[in-house]
Design an enzyme around this catalytic site. Sequence first.
Site, PDB file in Angstrom:
ATOM      1  CE1 TYR A  83      -3.197  -3.006   0.739  1.00  0.00           C
ATOM      2  CE2 TYR A  83      -4.570  -1.033   0.666  1.00  0.00           C
ATOM      3  CZ  TYR A  83      -4.442  -2.408   0.598  1.00  0.00           C
ATOM      4  OH  TYR A  83      -5.558  -3.181   0.401  1.00  0.00           O
TER       5      TYR A  83
ATOM      6  CG  ASP B 199     -13.273  -7.909   1.818  1.00  0.00           C
ATOM      7  OD1 ASP B 199     -13.251  -7.030   2.705  1.00  0.00           O
ATOM      8  OD2 ASP B 199     -13.526  -7.677   0.620  1.00  0.00           O
TER       9      ASP B 199
ATOM     10  CE  LYS C 224       2.791 -18.531  -0.237  1.00  0.00           C
ATOM     11  NZ  LYS C 224       1.973 -19.766  -0.186  1.00  0.00           N
TER      12      LYS C 224
ATOM     13  CG  ASP D 191      -1.037 -20.663   1.157  1.00  0.00           C
ATOM     14  OD1 ASP D 191      -0.554 -20.465   2.294  1.00  0.00           O
ATOM     15  OD2 ASP D 191      -0.443 -21.323   0.278  1.00  0.00           O
TER      16      ASP D 191
ATOM     17  CG  ASP E 210      -7.778  -5.275   1.372  1.00  0.00           C
ATOM     18  OD1 ASP E 210      -8.798  -4.779   1.882  1.00  0.00           O
ATOM     19  OD2 ASP E 210      -7.653  -5.482   0.149  1.00  0.00           O
TER      20      ASP E 210
HETATM   21  C1  IPM Z   1     -10.548  -1.641   2.997  1.00  0.00           C
HETATM   22  C2  IPM Z   1     -10.687  -1.246   1.550  1.00  0.00           C
HETATM   23  C3  IPM Z   1      -9.539  -0.328   1.189  1.00  0.00           C
HETATM   24  C4  IPM Z   1      -8.261  -1.090   1.394  1.00  0.00           C
HETATM   25  C5  IPM Z   1      -9.578   0.262  -0.226  1.00  0.00           C
HETATM   26  C6  IPM Z   1     -10.899   0.889  -0.561  1.00  0.00           C
HETATM   27  C7  IPM Z   1      -8.452   1.254  -0.433  1.00  0.00           C
HETATM   28  O1  IPM Z   1     -10.746  -2.354   0.730  1.00  0.00           O
HETATM   29  O2  IPM Z   1     -10.575  -0.750   3.860  1.00  0.00           O
HETATM   30  O3  IPM Z   1     -10.398  -2.833   3.279  1.00  0.00           O
HETATM   31  O4  IPM Z   1      -7.819  -1.816   0.508  1.00  0.00           O
HETATM   32  O5  IPM Z   1      -7.677  -0.944   2.465  1.00  0.00           O
HETATM   33 MN    MN Z   2     -10.731  -4.221   1.835  1.00  0.00          MN
END
Ligand code: IPM
Ligand code: MN
Length: 326
Positions: A121, A233, A172, A205, A229
């Site tokens: 990032y 999710d 990793k 993984d 990140d």
């Molecule tokens: C999150 C989002 C952000 C990230 C994006 C929108 C820049 O996906 O906060 O997880 O990748 O950090």
């Molecule tokens: Mn995200």
Amino acid sequence: MAHSIGVIGGDGIGPEVIAEALKVIDAAGVALDTVDYDLGGARYLRDGVVLPDEVIEEWRGHEALLLGAVGTPEVPPGVIERGLLLKMRFELDLYINQRPFTHPDGDHDFIVIRENTEGTYAGEGGFLRKGTPHEIATQGSVNTRFGVERCVRYAYDLAASRERQHLTLVHKTNVLTFAGDLWERAFTEVGTEFPAVETAYNHVDAACIYFVESPQRYDVIVTDNLFGDILTDLGGAVSGGIGFASSGNLNPDRTGPSMFEPVHGSAPDIAGQNKANPIAAILSAAMMLDFLGETEAAARVREACAACTGLTGSTTELGDAVAAKL
Ligand code: IPM
Ligand code: MN
């Protein structure tokens, strides 16, 4: 005294879910002195403004920031992500991204600590001979001993404060042998300061399999920016859905305001339809209350959300239901 909070509703469902979060904070009896900031994709399309430096300076005067979601499909990728969200994280030194995952039915309860200012990032890299058949694109990963160590230490501290006192490093190391080596050494060395914390290591993984098959094994996880990140999710998906996933972008040294936001995005497909789940934003607001020292109100907000488990309804109905429990 009222807490001074900057509010960025943003795009899509952002303003809708933030309205419910503010409603619930009010019902919890915590007074906020809010300032609204019109920022995001819509603002950018209107007048080209993403995040002026003066706004960042103004934010330093707030105790915290509450953000809904930013981004619209009409804006090219990266403009709002890098120009607003990442700029915020970097400029305010929000080096911890804390994302708790508590399954509504009690199946598991773990927290991911994602390093929030380095890794891929950081934006290292570039193009050479762009647009030609010999084009080169590089995208580096920045891992400083200082940045990794402060993140790892925060995660140990958090693990030490929890009942299980268990911390897993996810990386990793078998392929990313430079960054992985630095992370592993920092993890082991900082660990000597926390003899009571039991540790584990998973390759990222394999962690994906464990998130789905046996998330109960986790208590606190620490990982780098990109792995964090992606994993968070997945964490949302296995913990009731991304509509319940909250986060805090923290500056634990408190040299500036921390920022709280749901993990989900602006969901333009359902924007303006009073359909979005406001719980992620409400739980992010509860994290903010904790950070502001309003721990009793934060606990009551979480309990009120838990008491609404299984309830269906519109965005405003769910916000009202949580507020009513308070
Ligand atoms: C999150 C989002 C952000 C990230 C994006 C929108 C820049 O996906 O906060 O997880 O990748 O950090
Ligand atoms: Mn995200």
